[in-house]
Design a protein around this motif. Sequence first.
Motif, PDB file in Angstrom:
ATOM      1  N   THR A   8       0.796  -1.226   0.000  1.00 55.87           N
ATOM      2  CA  THR A   8       0.000   0.000   0.000  1.00 55.87           C
ATOM      3  C   THR A   8       0.830   1.278   0.000  1.00 55.87           C
ATOM      4  O   THR A   8       0.379   2.289  -0.508  1.00 55.87           O
ATOM      5  CB  THR A   8      -0.937   0.052   1.222  1.00 55.87           C
ATOM      6  N   THR A   9       1.997   1.271   0.589  1.00 53.51           N
ATOM      7  CA  THR A   9       2.795   2.495   0.692  1.00 53.51           C
ATOM      8  C   THR A   9       3.436   2.812  -0.657  1.00 53.51           C
ATOM      9  O   THR A   9       4.232   2.022  -1.163  1.00 53.51           O
ATOM     10  CB  THR A   9       3.902   2.338   1.757  1.00 53.51           C
ATOM     11  N   PRO A  10       3.105   3.968  -1.244  1.00 57.78           N
ATOM     12  CA  PRO A  10       3.712   4.301  -2.531  1.00 57.78           C
ATOM     13  C   PRO A  10       5.184   4.650  -2.372  1.00 57.78           C
ATOM     14  O   PRO A  10       5.610   5.070  -1.293  1.00 57.78           O
ATOM     15  CB  PRO A  10       2.911   5.516  -3.001  1.00 57.78           C
ATOM     16  N   PRO A  11       5.968   4.493  -3.431  1.00 58.82           N
ATOM     17  CA  PRO A  11       7.375   4.885  -3.363  1.00 58.82           C
ATOM     18  C   PRO A  11       7.487   6.393  -3.161  1.00 58.82           C
ATOM     19  O   PRO A  11       6.608   7.155  -3.547  1.00 58.82           O
ATOM     20  CB  PRO A  11       7.942   4.469  -4.711  1.00 58.82           C
ATOM     21  N   GLU A  12       8.589   6.819  -2.569  1.00 62.09           N
ATOM     22  CA  GLU A  12       8.865   8.239  -2.374  1.00 62.09           C
ATOM     23  C   GLU A  12      10.122   8.601  -3.140  1.00 62.09           C
ATOM     24  O   GLU A  12      10.987   7.762  -3.368  1.00 62.09           O
ATOM     25  CB  GLU A  12       9.067   8.533  -0.891  1.00 62.09           C
ATOM     26  N   VAL A  13      10.206   9.861  -3.505  1.00 59.72           N
ATOM     27  CA  VAL A  13      11.344  10.337  -4.285  1.00 59.72           C
ATOM     28  C   VAL A  13      11.946  11.559  -3.616  1.00 59.72           C
ATOM     29  O   VAL A  13      11.224  12.435  -3.132  1.00 59.72           O
ATOM     30  CB  VAL A  13      10.903  10.718  -5.719  1.00 59.72           C
TER      31      VAL A  13
END
Length: 172
Positions: free
Chosen positions: A108-113
Motif C-alpha cells: 500500500t505504501t507508494p514509493p517516495e522520491v
Amino acid sequence: MGFPTVASYNKAGAGTGTSDVTVSFTASVGDLVIIAAGISIASGTVAATGWTNIMSRVSIGLGISQTMSIMYRVIDGSEGGVATIPRGSSCYMACVYYVISASTWDGTTPPEVAHTSMGGGSNANPPSLNPSGWGTEDSLWVAGYFYRNQGTTGQPTAYPTNYTSNQLDGYV
C-alpha cells in the motif's frame, strides 16, 4: 515483513525518435514496478497511461534541457507486462525499471522520491535522507542519475559510496 526486494531490473526503451517507448517487464499481481525515464528535452510530466507519476523534473545542465520522470504501478494483471511511455516529439529517451516482489513490500505504501538539482558532473551523489519512522521501517533505497550521452561527457565514472549492487547504466 522484511526489506523490499528487487526481483528484476533492466534497461528499456532507448534511442531517438518520435514514437512512444514500450517498456516490457515480467511481474506478478501485487508486485510494484517503478520506471525511471530520462528524456533529452524539457517535456514536463511524462507517465504511461494508468501509471502514477511521482516525479517529473526538468533541468538544464551543460546547456541541454532534459527531463527525468519516475512513475510506478502496483501490478493488477491488466497491463500485460508492458508500459507505453509517450515521447511526444523527437528526442532521446532511456528508461530503467525495477520490479519489487509483492511478498516483500506492504502493498500500500507508494514509493517516495527525493532529488537534488540536476546538471553537469560525472559523479552524482544522492541526497541525504532521514524520513520519519526510519528507525522502524524496512526501506529499499534506489539512487538514480540521468544524463544525455554526448560522447563521454557526463557519463558516470564511479558510483556513490555503499551503492555497490544492482548498478545499471541505462543511457542512449
